[in-house]
Motif scaffolding. Sequence first.
Motif, PDB file in Angstrom:
ATOM      1  N   LYS A 280       0.829  -1.208   0.000  1.00 38.04           N
ATOM      2  CA  LYS A 280       0.000   0.000   0.000  1.00 38.04           C
ATOM      3  C   LYS A 280       0.866   1.262   0.000  1.00 38.04           C
ATOM      4  CE  LYS A 280      -3.600   2.381   2.712  1.00 38.04           C
ATOM      5  NZ  LYS A 280      -3.465   3.536   1.904  1.00 38.04           N
TER       6      LYS A 280
ATOM      7  N   ASP B 171       0.963   4.219  -2.794  1.00 37.54           N
ATOM      8  CA  ASP B 171       0.649   5.605  -2.414  1.00 37.54           C
ATOM      9  C   ASP B 171       1.789   6.559  -2.738  1.00 37.54           C
ATOM     10  OD1 ASP B 171      -1.763   4.728  -1.539  1.00 37.54           O
ATOM     11  OD2 ASP B 171      -1.238   4.720   0.599  1.00 37.54           O
TER      12      ASP B 171
ATOM     13  N   GLN C 270      -1.869   8.765  -8.339  1.00 32.83           N
ATOM     14  CA  GLN C 270      -2.683   9.549  -7.409  1.00 32.83           C
ATOM     15  C   GLN C 270      -3.676  10.476  -8.102  1.00 32.83           C
ATOM     16  OE1 GLN C 270      -2.487   8.533  -4.251  1.00 32.83           O
ATOM     17  NE2 GLN C 270      -1.032   7.128  -5.233  1.00 32.83           N
TER      18      GLN C 270
ATOM     19  N   SER D 132      -4.855   2.595  -4.755  1.00 34.38           N
ATOM     20  CA  SER D 132      -4.248   2.202  -3.489  1.00 34.38           C
ATOM     21  C   SER D 132      -4.654   0.760  -3.179  1.00 34.38           C
ATOM     22  CB  SER D 132      -4.673   3.147  -2.369  1.00 34.38           C
ATOM     23  OG  SER D 132      -3.948   2.879  -1.183  1.00 34.38           O
TER      24      SER D 132
END
Length: 408
Positions: free
Chosen positions: A15, A19, A25, A85
Amino acid sequence: MNTTITVSQLNRYVKARLDEDYRLQDLLLSGEISNFNNHYRSGHFYFVLKDKDAAVHAVMFRSNAQSLRFLPADGMKVVVRCSVSLYERDGSYQVYVREMFPDGAGALYLAFEQLKAKLSKEGLFDEARKRELPRYPQTVGIVTSPTGAAVQDMINILSRRWPLCEVRFAPATVQGDGAAGSIIAALRALTGEGKSELIIVGRGGGSFEDLFCFNDEALAREIYRCPVPVISAVGHETDYTICDFVADLRAPTPSAAAELAVPDVREVCFLLGNLEASMGDTLGRKLKGYESRLQNAAALAHSHAPMARLREAQQRVDSLGERLRAQMAQQLRLRWERLHAQGALIESLSPMRTLARGYSVLKKEGEGVRSVSQVRRGDALTAFLADGQLSLTVEEIKKTKARTGLGG
């Protein structure tokens, strides 16, 4: 020797790596919705995005879902703005959706976002460069469609709120191919005259595609270069276009733009009345103060000087008092004359004064008749005059050649 880790540690590590990747993102992702679930308690949307070869789980939380202008459904093709994510508990990655658009608007939305980022970087949206609107404009220009309800709403509001204002109308196409060029030409026509102190550009509501001409780069730069302030009034309150960002002021609707463009004549008259009263009070207090000081000076002179000096001081007191009274009377007279002139000008614009000069207003079934194309032979009309009304029947219709040029 390898170190043994737990499943939780593995999922947490994966994760974190996802991220950290900035490319994951802020994605624009297209696909077809399946297994859609609108969770009635939380308000979150859970679904799968798929294409012909693959699928990915997606979630759209309530804070973002409640701003959608449509309800997603299975089989619907969409474009979403999202991040990627890992859901640690299940060890599966998924996308977290912030915005969603029907796929038909996806390409347009992407173009909108790219142009918005480009012009923002160039400084076209900077608040520091935006100009204040004139407080009491004498001429307001309008650029919009000549056939929609928006133009009549704006003209009615401008005339009601500020009768001293002249409205100059430049008609334009506000939807479809060539609309952006038509709006640019209308803007240039108004600014070329050099008479408009403020320009409203806009149209009524519509779909994202209907309003897309207001996302044109050339139009945005034309508004940026406009020598007078521009109010953008496109669509409804929830609609945003590039023109809204580059204009000096954004109004949620065309009617709101007219409200923001001019003051209310009733409020101005009320303010003038308050200023007149305040000026009278101020002059009165000053006069009393000067008279008191003069009386004190006269008493002091009487107690310390011969009668001749006392008489001279008294004469100066009387002369100064008269001058003060004269000045106050002159100031009050000048203020009253200005207020009276403004009131007379506003009264001269009254519709009843126009009727008294021999004009009349025609109505058919309660609606105003502005063109011979609105009536037919045999129609019943009502004519309103200054001292009453007449019931008429149309016997003959003659159409004259329409005047051309900008309205004013």
